[in-house]
Design a protein around this motif. Sequence first.
Motif, mmCIF file in Angstrom:
data_model
loop_
_atom_site.group_PDB
_atom_site.id
_atom_site.type_symbol
_atom_site.label_atom_id
_atom_site.label_comp_id
_atom_site.label_asym_id
_atom_site.label_seq_id
_atom_site.Cartn_x
_atom_site.Cartn_y
_atom_site.Cartn_z
ATOM 1 N N ALA A 88 0.837 -1.202 0.000
ATOM 2 C CA ALA A 88 0.000 0.000 0.000
ATOM 3 C C ALA A 88 0.868 1.248 0.000
ATOM 4 O O ALA A 88 0.633 2.186 -0.772
ATOM 5 C CB ALA A 88 -0.930 -0.007 1.215
ATOM 6 N N LEU A 89 1.891 1.259 0.848
ATOM 7 C CA LEU A 89 2.758 2.433 0.933
ATOM 8 C C LEU A 89 3.510 2.660 -0.375
ATOM 9 O O LEU A 89 3.663 3.801 -0.815
ATOM 10 C CB LEU A 89 3.743 2.281 2.093
ATOM 11 C CG LEU A 89 4.560 3.526 2.424
ATOM 12 C CD1 LEU A 89 3.636 4.684 2.830
ATOM 13 C CD2 LEU A 89 5.545 3.237 3.531
ATOM 14 N N GLY A 90 3.936 1.576 -1.023
ATOM 15 C CA GLY A 90 4.625 1.718 -2.307
ATOM 16 C C GLY A 90 3.748 2.367 -3.363
ATOM 17 O O GLY A 90 4.193 3.247 -4.104
ATOM 18 N N ALA A 91 2.485 1.929 -3.437
ATOM 19 C CA ALA A 91 1.559 2.520 -4.418
ATOM 20 C C ALA A 91 1.260 3.976 -4.076
ATOM 21 O O ALA A 91 1.174 4.827 -4.967
ATOM 22 C CB ALA A 91 0.272 1.703 -4.473
ATOM 23 N N ILE A 92 1.121 4.270 -2.792
ATOM 24 C CA ILE A 92 0.871 5.656 -2.361
ATOM 25 C C ILE A 92 2.044 6.538 -2.753
ATOM 26 O O ILE A 92 1.871 7.626 -3.307
ATOM 27 C CB ILE A 92 0.616 5.722 -0.837
ATOM 28 C CG1 ILE A 92 -0.718 5.067 -0.491
ATOM 29 C CG2 ILE A 92 0.652 7.159 -0.337
ATOM 30 C CD1 ILE A 92 -0.928 4.841 1.003
ATOM 31 N N VAL A 93 3.261 6.078 -2.474
ATOM 32 C CA VAL A 93 4.470 6.851 -2.784
ATOM 33 C C VAL A 93 4.581 7.102 -4.290
ATOM 34 O O VAL A 93 4.869 8.225 -4.714
ATOM 35 C CB VAL A 93 5.728 6.127 -2.250
ATOM 36 C CG1 VAL A 93 6.996 6.715 -2.834
ATOM 37 C CG2 VAL A 93 5.769 6.209 -0.737
ATOM 38 N N MET A 94 4.341 6.081 -5.098
ATOM 39 C CA MET A 94 4.437 6.259 -6.548
ATOM 40 C C MET A 94 3.386 7.233 -7.072
ATOM 41 O O MET A 94 3.665 8.048 -7.942
ATOM 42 C CB MET A 94 4.328 4.916 -7.263
ATOM 43 C CG MET A 94 5.550 4.026 -7.066
ATOM 44 S SD MET A 94 7.117 4.830 -7.454
ATOM 45 C CE MET A 94 6.957 5.057 -9.210
ATOM 46 N N ASN A 95 2.172 7.165 -6.521
ATOM 47 C CA ASN A 95 1.116 8.091 -6.927
ATOM 48 C C ASN A 95 1.494 9.519 -6.579
ATOM 49 O O ASN A 95 1.396 10.422 -7.413
ATOM 50 C CB ASN A 95 -0.201 7.705 -6.262
ATOM 51 C CG ASN A 95 -1.282 8.731 -6.514
ATOM 52 O OD1 ASN A 95 -1.444 9.664 -5.728
ATOM 53 N ND2 ASN A 95 -2.002 8.572 -7.595
#
Length: 191
Positions: A88-95
Amino acid sequence: MINVIWFGILFIGIVFGLASGNGELLSKTIVTTTEDTVQLIVQLLGMMCLWCGVMKIAEKSGLTDKLAKGLKPVLRLIFKEAGQDDKALGAIVMNITANMFGLSNAATPFGIKAMEEMDRLNGHKEKASNDMVLFLILNAACIQFVPTTVVSIRAAVGSANPGAIILPALCVTTSASVIGITLCKLLQKHF
């Protein structure tokens, strides 16, 4: 519903234009506007290709990874559940990283993935979690280092200084993000 509203606006405008005796002006305007729209889209397409290429270069050079590493500790603090989950954090960071460079089109798939990951962590599937609401606020008011879409539009329509928007956009989006996070955290305590 939005299609009905748009149709209503167009229909009323055309009827009013014809009723007021401006049918010829109306048809000339429609033709001119469609030509201008196609030219603008072609110009924007070129600018979007340029900025997507710049984003790819930033990604390949490691700039986005460095920015992501800098963002992770901050995001772990503000996202309670999603901050503890690497997917979840990885997708948030990329967004958020893509949004910071003004590449909202590139950020959309990451935003969808982030919401899916946060929904996986959500214990109450019938309503959005606090992390999901906070992410939505951050996504809408994300800090823009380079508002590429606005700069591209300004360049396409012949602005003398298309980049003049960068500093004001940075100030406004930073303020909006800080206020959004603050209000979200305050309201989370009451709701």
